[in-house]
Design an enzyme around this catalytic site. Sequence first.
Site, PDB file in Angstrom:
ATOM      1  CB  SER A  63      -0.872   0.148   1.271  1.00  0.00           C
ATOM      2  OG  SER A  63      -1.752   1.373   1.295  1.00  0.00           O
ATOM      3  CE1 TYR A  96      -4.170  -2.104   4.814  1.00  0.00           C
ATOM      4  CE2 TYR A  96      -3.292   0.144   4.353  1.00  0.00           C
ATOM      5  CZ  TYR A  96      -3.990  -1.057   3.897  1.00  0.00           C
ATOM      6  OH  TYR A  96      -4.032  -1.151   2.763  1.00  0.00           O
TER       7      TYR A  96
END
Length: 282
Positions: free
Chosen positions: A160, A177
Site C-alpha cells: 500500500s 495497517y
Amino acid sequence: MTETHVSSLAVGRLFDLAGKTALVTGGSSGLGLIMAETLLRAGVRVVIASRKQDKCDEALAQLQPLGDCQAVAADVTQPEDRQRLRDFLQQQFGEQGLSILVNNAGANWGAKIEDYPDDAFAKVMTTNVNAVFSLTRELLPLLGLAATAQDPARVINIGSMDGLQVPVVQRVPTFAYSASKAALHHLTRTLAVDLGPRHITVNAVAPGFFQSRMTDYVLREFGDDIAADSPMGRAGEPEEIAGVLVYLASRAGAYTNGAVIPVDGGTHISKGTRAWMEADQQ
C-alpha cells in the site's frame, strides 16, 4: 537485429500469460477480484481464496464465465486452512505447479491511539505480514515446479502507499495497517534475495485508492480529499492496477525482483496541491 531478437521483443510475447496458473488471496472483492479477472482474461487458470464461502460463490458467478476459475474458502492466517488450500492447489495444478502467487488478503483497523486495542493490532499484523510469509513458504514446492531461469515463478505482494507515507485522508489513524504494509514491503525485498536463486521473483505493488466496491464508502465520503492529495487529482481505475499485475507476471517482468512499485498517481511523493500551483491557477 536478428530474427530471434525480433520475436523476443514482440509485445504479444512479452505480456503473454496464457497457460499459467495463479492463486489470488482475498480474491473475492476489491483489488483481488480485479486482479483475478485480469489474469483470467489473459488465459491464466486461477484459484481465488477468501474467508467466506458466500463471497467465494458470488465472485465465481462473475469470474467463471471468463475462464478456468475455482475458489477455496480459507482464512490464510489459520494453518489448517492454508493446508487445505495447498492440498487443493496440488489437486488442481499437479505437476504444472503454481506460476503466480498474489498475496492480496489483508486487514485494517482504525482508531485513536488511546482506543487502539492490542488484539486489533495483532490481527492486522498477522494477516498482512505473518500470513504472507507463511503461505509463501508453504507454497514454495508448487512455485518451484513452475519456475525456470527464463520464466521464473512470481510472488506478487499487495502492499500500500500507506506503507510508504503516513495516511491522513481518512482522518482515523491506522497504526497497524501502515506498519504492516511497510513491513510487507521489506519482507518482499528479503524474500526476493532468498528466492531469486531458486528462479522465484518476489515483488510488491503499493496501490493508492482505486475504484472498487470496497472503497465506495471512502471515495464517497473523502473523494475530494483523495483527489486533492494526489498530483494526478483522482483515484485509480481498475485497468491501471491490472497493467502492473500483467507486467510483473509476464516475460516483461521476469528480471524485476525485490521491487516495490507504487501505483498511486504520485501521492506518496507529493502530497496534494502546492501554494504556488494554486496561485498560478488564479
